[in-house]
Design an enzyme around this catalytic site. Sequence first.
Site, PDB file in Angstrom:
ATOM      1  N   HIS A  51     -22.883 -21.003  14.367  1.00  0.00           N
ATOM      2  CA  HIS A  51     -21.536 -20.646  14.001  1.00  0.00           C
ATOM      3  C   HIS A  51     -21.627 -18.985  14.313  1.00  0.00           C
ATOM      4  O   HIS A  51     -19.947 -18.177  14.944  1.00  0.00           O
ATOM      5  CB  HIS A  51     -20.600 -20.831  12.499  1.00  0.00           C
ATOM      6  CG  HIS A  51     -19.929 -19.835  12.422  1.00  0.00           C
ATOM      7  ND1 HIS A  51     -18.056 -20.686  13.197  1.00  0.00           N
ATOM      8  CD2 HIS A  51     -18.740 -19.758  11.464  1.00  0.00           C
ATOM      9  CE1 HIS A  51     -17.293 -19.806  12.762  1.00  0.00           C
ATOM     10  NE2 HIS A  51     -17.344 -19.268  12.114  1.00  0.00           N
ATOM     11  N   HIS A  98     -10.962 -23.391  12.938  1.00  0.00           N
ATOM     12  CA  HIS A  98     -11.399 -23.489  11.538  1.00  0.00           C
ATOM     13  C   HIS A  98     -11.255 -25.308  11.477  1.00  0.00           C
ATOM     14  O   HIS A  98     -10.670 -25.598  10.896  1.00  0.00           O
ATOM     15  CB  HIS A  98     -10.461 -22.658  11.104  1.00  0.00           C
ATOM     16  CG  HIS A  98     -11.146 -21.779   9.829  1.00  0.00           C
ATOM     17  ND1 HIS A  98     -10.896 -21.966   7.910  1.00  0.00           N
ATOM     18  CD2 HIS A  98     -12.096 -21.268   9.773  1.00  0.00           C
ATOM     19  CE1 HIS A  98     -11.563 -20.846   7.625  1.00  0.00           C
ATOM     20  NE2 HIS A  98     -12.970 -20.789   8.610  1.00  0.00           N
TER      21      HIS A  98
END
Length: 754
Positions: A51, A98
């Site tokens: 990430h 998200h």
Amino acid sequence: MSAPYKQPEVTPEMVKSHGLTDEEYRLIKKILGREPNYTELGVFSVMWSEHCSYKNSIALLKTLPREGDALLAEAGEENAGAVDIGDGLAVVFKIESHNHPSAIEPYEGAATGVGGILRDIFTMGARPIAALNSLRFGSPENARVRYLVDGVVRGIGDYGNSFGVPTVAGEVYFDESYTGNPLVNAMAVGIVKHSEMASATAEGVGNPIMIVGSKTGRDGIHGATFASEEISEKSQEKRPSVQIGDPFTEKLLLEATLEIIREDLIVGIQDMGAAGITCSCSEMSAKGESGLEIDIDKVPVREEGMIPYEILLSESQERMLVCVKKGNEGRVTEIFDKWGLDSTLVGHVTDDKMFTVKLNGEVVSRIPSESLVLGGGAPVYHRETKRPDYLDKLHQFDPESLPLDRDWNETVLTMLASPNICQKGWVFDQYDSMVRTNTAVGPGSDAAVIRLRKTRKALATSTDCNGRYCYANPRVGAQSAVAESARNVVCSGGQPVAITNCLNFGNPYKPEVYYGFKEAIGGMSDACLTFKTPVTGGNVSFYNEDPDRAVFPTPTIGMLGVIEDIDHITTQWFKDDGDVILLVGNNTNELGVSEYLHTIHNQTRGDVPRLDLEFEKRMQDSLLALIRKGGIKSAHDCSEGGLAVALAECCVSNPDLSRGAEVTLNEKLRADALLFGESQSRVVISCNTAEAANIIKQFESNSVTCRQIGLVGGTKLKIDKLVDLPLESVASAYLNAMTGFMDTRPVEPATGTV
């Protein structure tokens, strides 16, 4: 005098639990020249997670076109991309995912996704003027899916509405591949004067470092590593990793942040997003080729007993790291006090290029900043690729195998009411699309349009991707995503100028998944070079899988276009009875991986419709030139559902301006391909009778097919002798379907399983 802080012993099991490989751990020891302690292990774990580090994607991302005359910040340089639009103004925009938090806690996961992307915009000094989103879920027949849809939409709406930014556009798709792992991609757009742009930089030895905004809690710890693993039954245990947002605090943070930037009090500022303090400190100091020293005991916390590891890795929302010009600390504090927010001096800039953390004067972590950041010392991998075996079988599709003995009126209504085509009013009616009163075109047309105050200009924005196309042919699918996004902007009167992207894929360690990723990058590059729309940045989201499947490869494109004069703003619905309907582009017999094939025949087969990028570019350039001349009253691209769906949308997508249409095609094509085929590079336009011949001539002069196919008017939608439907039936199917499948069945409670 307090006792020295004792950290837990680092063990092989602990290293493994932090998601680090043996090779990566050896590299850490080489960088440090010693074994890392517990706090340092946590820092490397989050910063080298997929990430944060993009370790499996950065090599390919660097092949994308990232330069352009109008770019003020290239991809990866700042919190978001920035494009010069003239008159001393810049547009700042970005899209991010998200996904994993929203799969576990849909309301807070989606809300904090919106909050995070808004902070990326205003840390650049830009005031957010619009929000968009791209959402994907499993079948709405599934109660768990309806629960996720409900939570995600409420989360987006509540945060954006409370913050005071109009949510103006987006897309919502449903497919089984997204059942356990929904995709929640949030985009934001802001406007800033060139002179007031801020940078995510920390430099100048001795300059103070402050944390401003909310206090730090334990929420979101290891959120970055959580986003770097697959969704499973155990993911429910990750609920503490999902942050909690407060849009009202964020609104205050926006105003205070813009004030300290306008008063030129700071060197740089960065949002504390993924990996929190750790990420902002290491990235800002690395960008400034400096070091940072932080006194962790000075960080304002809202929970007792927090240790350095927790404080450094917390992803509590609504926080910023600020490098202040020395001597301005008092004024910064005064401004944040005025807005009712914390502002705390926690450290200073050094010249040693180290990110040093102290507790009560004792060093608890000391790491070279450069070793932690994207493109710095973090590992870079080139993963194995393998063309998936399913592609050959999937491409073996013969349209002649489909029966043509159908009631085409009923088929049109079924298509219009299908989850992927029906109007998404159930979703966007929960969003305030008009706050701040600059929205010229909100949800429901090809692109959203936002006026720029005190100018004649406007911005056209769109998010697009057909995941089914990318599953069947990732390269052409990605080309199509860029082409459609640009087409939507052009149909609205805008010149495409740049894109941001959110690349949603499965596990990159699986060669078939990485093949799709590599091909999609190549396709995106092909299209962006053709359309001259460089990539300004974005987000890579891997590990989008549940125990049963990976999501369709979904490289979502956020396109920015500039409308030079608000008189050029164009919408998709027909305007006046008697207007001529023109079709730009060519119909073909292509039905591969179409929405028709999926909805009516429950099949995902065939190849993506052919796309000639050079033809698409000529078509778009010709269309935009004609829109600017003022002769075109409406323009709407043909995409999912084909020509019949596009015509129906032109008739009823604006309920206050419904207009019938009588269309004559007379083509020797299969009826299903003619009505629902998704041949690319087509647009339905309307104009008054006097303009039609000249418009056709202008297209043909650029070797673009254009012909008259009908007239606007009446109370029906008629297409050849195939379709003859009252507008009431068309509107009911299209406008009411989502309310029906979302509101008439129970929604699974939050205690449901993945």
